[in-house]
Structures are given as structure tokens and as C-alpha cells.
Design a protein around this motif. Sequence first.
Motif, short mmCIF file in Angstrom:
data_model
loop_
_atom_site.label_atom_id
_atom_site.label_comp_id
_atom_site.label_asym_id
_atom_site.label_seq_id
_atom_site.Cartn_x
_atom_site.Cartn_y
_atom_site.Cartn_z
N LEU A 92 47.31 84.13 -64.06
CA LEU A 92 48.92 83.32 -63.47
C LEU A 92 49.84 83.23 -65.36
CD1 LEU A 92 49.71 81.75 -62.09
CD2 LEU A 92 49.22 79.78 -62.46
N LEU A 93 50.91 84.29 -64.95
CA LEU A 93 51.53 83.86 -65.80
C LEU A 93 52.67 83.70 -65.96
CD1 LEU A 93 51.09 88.31 -66.52
CD2 LEU A 93 50.05 86.48 -67.38
N PHE A 94 52.93 83.07 -64.69
CA PHE A 94 54.46 82.53 -64.39
C PHE A 94 54.14 81.88 -63.04
CE2 PHE A 94 58.75 82.11 -62.16
CZ PHE A 94 59.62 81.90 -63.49
N SER A 95 54.33 80.39 -63.02
CA SER A 95 54.86 79.71 -61.90
C SER A 95 56.12 79.32 -61.95
CB SER A 95 54.10 78.55 -61.73
OG SER A 95 53.55 77.67 -60.98
N ALA A 96 56.96 78.81 -61.01
CA ALA A 96 58.02 78.65 -60.81
C ALA A 96 58.13 77.49 -59.39
CB ALA A 96 59.40 79.31 -60.47
N GLN A 97 58.60 76.81 -59.13
CA GLN A 97 59.27 75.93 -58.38
C GLN A 97 60.83 76.16 -57.07
OE1 GLN A 97 59.59 71.30 -57.34
NE2 GLN A 97 57.50 72.41 -55.96
N VAL A 98 60.62 76.51 -56.62
CA VAL A 98 62.44 77.15 -56.32
C VAL A 98 62.95 76.41 -55.17
CG1 VAL A 98 63.54 78.90 -55.89
CG2 VAL A 98 61.38 79.40 -57.79
N THR A 99 64.06 76.15 -55.50
CA THR A 99 64.92 75.26 -54.23
C THR A 99 66.42 76.32 -54.41
OG1 THR A 99 64.40 72.53 -55.10
CG2 THR A 99 65.63 72.51 -53.38
N LEU A 100 66.24 76.21 -52.60
CA LEU A 100 67.44 77.29 -51.47
C LEU A 100 68.19 76.49 -50.79
CD1 LEU A 100 64.98 80.28 -50.76
CD2 LEU A 100 66.46 80.01 -52.96
N VAL A 101 69.45 76.55 -50.70
CA VAL A 101 70.07 75.57 -49.66
C VAL A 101 70.55 76.59 -49.37
CG1 VAL A 101 69.90 73.31 -51.37
CG2 VAL A 101 71.63 75.49 -51.18
N ALA A 102 70.92 76.72 -48.24
CA ALA A 102 72.89 77.27 -47.08
C ALA A 102 73.07 76.73 -47.51
CB ALA A 102 71.49 77.37 -45.71
N LEU A 103 73.77 77.34 -47.77
CA LEU A 103 75.52 77.56 -47.99
C LEU A 103 76.41 77.76 -46.69
CD1 LEU A 103 76.02 77.82 -51.78
CD2 LEU A 103 76.08 75.53 -50.33
N THR A 104 77.46 77.61 -46.31
CA THR A 104 78.80 78.01 -45.79
C THR A 104 79.94 78.85 -46.85
OG1 THR A 104 80.36 76.56 -45.95
CG2 THR A 104 79.17 75.97 -44.24
N PRO A 105 80.62 80.26 -46.77
CA PRO A 105 81.48 80.64 -47.52
C PRO A 105 82.02 79.98 -48.15
CG PRO A 105 81.82 81.59 -45.32
CD PRO A 105 80.65 80.28 -45.02
N THR A 106 82.47 78.66 -48.38
CA THR A 106 82.74 77.64 -48.62
C THR A 106 82.18 76.87 -49.60
OG1 THR A 106 83.20 76.62 -47.43
CG2 THR A 106 84.88 77.79 -47.55
N GLY A 107 81.28 77.82 -49.50
CA GLY A 107 80.71 76.37 -50.77
C GLY A 107 80.03 75.28 -50.38
N HIS A 108 79.70 75.44 -48.98
CA HIS A 108 79.11 73.34 -48.23
C HIS A 108 78.45 73.63 -47.74
CE1 HIS A 108 83.62 72.96 -48.78
NE2 HIS A 108 83.75 71.58 -49.18
N PRO A 109 77.12 72.39 -47.88
CA PRO A 109 75.70 73.08 -46.33
C PRO A 109 76.01 73.33 -45.58
CG PRO A 109 75.63 70.75 -48.17
CD PRO A 109 77.28 71.05 -48.35
N ALA A 110 75.01 73.92 -45.11
CA ALA A 110 74.88 74.71 -43.61
C ALA A 110 73.34 74.23 -43.35
CB ALA A 110 75.08 75.90 -43.84
N ARG A 111 73.20 74.23 -42.20
CA ARG A 111 71.59 74.56 -41.39
C ARG A 111 70.87 74.99 -41.95
NH1 ARG A 111 69.68 70.26 -39.52
NH2 ARG A 111 68.51 71.86 -37.40
N LEU A 112 69.77 75.38 -42.26
CA LEU A 112 69.13 76.92 -41.94
C LEU A 112 69.35 77.50 -40.60
CD1 LEU A 112 66.06 75.45 -44.06
CD2 LEU A 112 68.21 76.64 -44.84
N PRO A 113 69.45 79.02 -40.53
CA PRO A 113 69.28 80.38 -40.21
C PRO A 113 68.30 79.20 -38.88
CG PRO A 113 70.15 81.10 -41.61
CD PRO A 113 69.47 79.78 -41.97
#
Length: 129
Positions: A100-121
Motif C-alpha cells: 500500500l503506497l497511498f490511501s485516501a478517503q474521498v467525499t463526493l457530492v452531487a451538484l446542480t449547474p449552479t453549484g447547489h446540492p442535488a440528489r444522487l442520480p
Amino acid sequence: MTHKFPVHVYYEDTDLAGIVYYANYLKFIERARTEWVRDLGVDQVKLKEDEGVVFAVRRVEADYLTPARFDDDLVVETALEAMTGVRIVLTQEVKRGEDLLFSAQVTLVALTPTGHPARLPAVLRRNLH
């Protein structure tokens, strides 16, 4: 389910010492996430066009453990840790063989074109269960 994505280290990925430049790990895991989403049956271009939803990285917590070097063959492993209506948390690890060389925890969010939160598809939620 763990998704595996192969990466070969090229000269352009390294610094003067011949080791992978730290920011390139973020590129490696980004490519792996793109292929993970594609393998889940989600066309991100179509998703943006049809539903106006895009994904953005909200948070990355990374640990650099051992350097990768020029000409190494690596594998990025991506696994789902958690999911809410608008957020996905992934664990991504870069390995050389069993090391194991590198480990990351990544949080992704869904956004609208204006940058507001959106429901995951729905297609993504459905394919992750």
C-alpha cells in the motif's frame, strides 16, 4: 465491491528523484473514480445533459505511505464506504502488488449547474445497492 484500475507510472509522473510527484496520486484516483462510475453504468456527460447533475470532490483525506517510482505498475482500488442522498464517501488505495503506497478517503457530492446540492442520480443509487 472493490473496483480496480491499473496505472503505469510514466516519466512525466515523477519528480527529479524519480518518484511520483505527490499531486499525481490525486490524478490517479480521479481517473479510477471516473472508470468506477462508468463501470456502474453512469454516463456522466449524459447525466449532466439530461439531469443537470455533476459530481464534485468535497473532501480528500490522504496518506502518502511509500513512494511509487518511474515505470511502476500500480493498481487503484476504489470501494464505497458510505452514501447519503447527496454524498458518496469512498476509500481509494494505490498499491504496487501487495504494498500500500497511498490511501485516501474521498467525499463526493452531487451538484446542480449552479453549484447547489442535488440528489444522487437514481441509476447510481440503484447500482450501488
